[in-house]
Motif scaffolding. Structure first.
Motif, PDB file in Angstrom:
ATOM      1  N   ILE A  62       6.509  30.693  78.896  1.00  8.60           N
ATOM      2  CA  ILE A  62       7.786  30.002  78.773  1.00  8.60           C
ATOM      3  C   ILE A  62       7.867  29.487  77.349  1.00  8.60           C
ATOM      4  O   ILE A  62       7.064  28.650  76.930  1.00  8.60           O
ATOM      5  N   ALA A  63       8.843  30.005  76.601  1.00  3.28           N
ATOM      6  CA  ALA A  63       8.930  29.686  75.180  1.00  3.28           C
ATOM      7  C   ALA A  63      10.385  29.576  74.743  1.00  3.28           C
ATOM      8  O   ALA A  63      11.202  30.450  75.051  1.00  3.28           O
ATOM      9  N   THR A  64      10.707  28.489  74.053  1.00  3.78           N
ATOM     10  CA  THR A  64      12.012  28.287  73.432  1.00  3.78           C
ATOM     11  C   THR A  64      11.785  27.378  72.229  1.00  3.78           C
ATOM     12  O   THR A  64      10.681  26.889  72.013  1.00  3.78           O
ATOM     13  N   PRO A  65      12.823  27.075  71.457  1.00  2.00           N
ATOM     14  CA  PRO A  65      12.668  26.071  70.394  1.00  2.00           C
ATOM     15  C   PRO A  65      12.791  24.618  70.875  1.00  2.00           C
ATOM     16  O   PRO A  65      12.720  23.704  70.057  1.00  2.00           O
ATOM     17  N   LEU A  66      12.991  24.396  72.157  1.00  2.50           N
ATOM     18  CA  LEU A  66      13.123  23.028  72.649  1.00  2.50           C
ATOM     19  C   LEU A  66      11.802  22.271  72.515  1.00  2.50           C
ATOM     20  O   LEU A  66      10.727  22.833  72.731  1.00  2.50           O
ATOM     21  N   ARG A  67      11.899  20.989  72.203  1.00  3.42           N
ATOM     22  CA  ARG A  67      10.703  20.156  72.182  1.00  3.42           C
ATOM     23  C   ARG A  67      10.122  20.072  73.594  1.00  3.42           C
ATOM     24  O   ARG A  67      10.871  20.024  74.581  1.00  3.42           O
ATOM     25  N   PRO A  68       8.818  20.034  73.744  1.00  2.00           N
ATOM     26  CA  PRO A  68       8.202  20.074  75.079  1.00  2.00           C
ATOM     27  C   PRO A  68       8.673  18.980  76.018  1.00  2.00           C
ATOM     28  O   PRO A  68       8.792  19.198  77.232  1.00  2.00           O
ATOM     29  N   GLU A  69       8.986  17.797  75.470  1.00  2.00           N
ATOM     30  CA  GLU A  69       9.348  16.662  76.320  1.00  2.00           C
ATOM     31  C   GLU A  69      10.838  16.631  76.667  1.00  2.00           C
ATOM     32  O   GLU A  69      11.259  15.826  77.512  1.00  2.00           O
ATOM     33  N   VAL A  70      11.636  17.488  76.042  1.00  2.00           N
ATOM     34  CA  VAL A  70      13.079  17.479  76.301  1.00  2.00           C
ATOM     35  C   VAL A  70      13.348  17.912  77.738  1.00  2.00           C
ATOM     36  O   VAL A  70      12.847  18.951  78.191  1.00  2.00           O
ATOM     37  N   LYS A  71      14.139  17.107  78.439  1.00  2.00           N
ATOM     38  CA  LYS A  71      14.455  17.435  79.827  1.00  2.00           C
ATOM     39  C   LYS A  71      15.831  18.088  79.918  1.00  2.00           C
ATOM     40  O   LYS A  71      16.794  17.644  79.294  1.00  2.00           O
ATOM     41  N   THR A  72      15.885  19.159  80.695  1.00  2.00           N
ATOM     42  CA  THR A  72      17.135  19.871  80.940  1.00  2.00           C
ATOM     43  C   THR A  72      17.228  20.211  82.424  1.00  2.00           C
ATOM     44  O   THR A  72      16.210  20.348  83.102  1.00  2.00           O
ATOM     45  N   GLY A  73      18.433  20.360  82.903  1.00  2.69           N
ATOM     46  CA  GLY A  73      18.601  20.926  84.226  1.00  2.69           C
ATOM     47  C   GLY A  73      18.400  22.427  84.171  1.00  2.69           C
ATOM     48  O   GLY A  73      18.472  23.046  83.103  1.00  2.69           O
ATOM     49  N   LEU A  74      18.127  23.011  85.301  1.00  3.76           N
ATOM     50  CA  LEU A  74      18.060  24.472  85.453  1.00  3.76           C
ATOM     51  C   LEU A  74      18.759  24.814  86.759  1.00  3.76           C
ATOM     52  O   LEU A  74      18.553  24.139  87.769  1.00  3.76           O
ATOM     53  N   ILE A  75      19.560  25.872  86.738  1.00  7.27           N
ATOM     54  CA  ILE A  75      20.308  26.215  87.945  1.00  7.27           C
ATOM     55  C   ILE A  75      20.131  27.689  88.277  1.00  7.27           C
ATOM     56  O   ILE A  75      20.107  28.541  87.387  1.00  7.27           O
ATOM     57  N   ALA A  76      19.967  27.983  89.555  1.00  8.25           N
ATOM     58  CA  ALA A  76      19.917  29.361  90.021  1.00  8.25           C
ATOM     59  C   ALA A  76      21.341  29.903  90.085  1.00  8.25           C
ATOM     60  O   ALA A  76      22.262  29.207  90.520  1.00  8.25           O
TER      61      ALA A  76
END
Length: 294
Positions: free
Chosen positions: A164-178
């Motif tokens: 799992i790799a993106t430019p987001l900082r590891p601690e940044v929280k995001t929602g995820l939706i199916a």
């Protein structure tokens, strides 16, 4: 006007699920596409097929005609040289076709971040389309679905980076939706037509996840607990997308989208009972990712 519902993007993750659900509810549907073979399964289930190019306003007007409602989306194009211009060109054609055809109900798949058309990468074009649709005459109802990032995007990350790799900082929280949850919500709105005026609905997934948590859940569920989250530098991430065959324009805008999340431009959605959906990452990883990568 009859009770036909017309669906754009019917071969995609969301559109196909909506089309099959509407058919199961005995709705008359019309699906738009360029490839007859890719639409054959829907045709066999009873869908009317409209073959043509969505860049053709006359074709799209004819396809939208006699529709009680239209499910609308701006399809991705990995190869276009100017992704923003592509979104705007198609958005203008959709706008004109809606007016020409006299459609009165629109459900549009937008995104979190669509309130900001300056910083949010690929979402900027969705925000501009929301503005365009919201300028339609008052007797046309428009519901824009501002969805979080798709859980299905984790498939691309695992294929491209083996983690799992993106430019987001590891601690940044995001929602995820199916995408199933987006399709379920859109299907109900198209069946009930219980929206009026110009409005939007946040869909934020079941909860927020840090990027480290996402990697841990995925790794443990698919039987690869050594998977760890990797934060890419912006330029390195864009270059990885370019190497995978994406156009410079789209790769730059996708990277900008992650930068805008890091910088807080996406923090607009309100989590409540209506915006919270059912599928958890644990469930998605078990049923979708594990069979593919376990």
């Amino acid at each position: 006007m009859n009770n036909t519902i017309t669906i754009t993007g019917a071969t995609g993750k969301i559109g196909f699920k909506i089309a099959t659900a509407l058919l199961k509810n005995s709705k008359s549907i019309r699906v738009i596409g360029r490839n007859a073979q890719s639409l054959e399964s829907l045709k066999e289930l009873g869908a009317e097929i409209a073959l043509g190019n969505m860049n053709d306003v006359d074709f799209l007007t004819a396809s939208f005609s006699d529709s009680e409602a239209v499910f609308l989306m701006l399809p991705p194009d990995k190869e276009t040289l100017d992704f923003g211009a592509f979104q705007d060109q198609l958005g203008e054609i959709q706008y004109q076709a809606i007016i020409n055809a006299g459609v009165k109900n629109i459900v549009f798949v937008s995104s979190q971040g669509a309130h900001d058309v300056l910083h949010t990468g690929t979402v900027r074009g969705l925000g501009r389309q929301e503005t365009r649709l919201n300028s339609l005459p008052n007797d046309i109802n428009v519901l824009s679905i501002r969805a979080e990032g798709f859980m299905e995007n984790l498939i691309d990350s695992l294929k491209l980076f083996n983690t799992i790799a993106t430019p987001l900082r590891p601690e940044v929280k995001t929602g995820l939706i199916a995408t199933d949850d987006i399709a379920d919500f859109a299907t109900q709105r198209l069946l009930k037509l219980d929206f009026t005026g110009k409005s939007y609905q946040d869909l934020l997934g079941d909860r927020d996840y840090s990027q480290t948590e996402i990697a841990t859940i995925v790794g443990n569920t698919i039987g690869k607990p050594s998977i760890e989250y990797v934060q890419y530098a912006y330029e390195a991430y864009k270059n990885a997308l370019l190497k995978a065959g994406m156009s410079e324009s789209r790769a730059a805008l996708i990277t900008e989208r992650y930068k805008s999340i890091n910088e807080g431009y996406f923090n607009e959605g309100v989590r409540n009972e209506k915006s919270t959906t059912h599928t958890s990452l644990e469930q998605f990883a078990q049923h979708i990712l594990k069979p593919m990568f376990g």
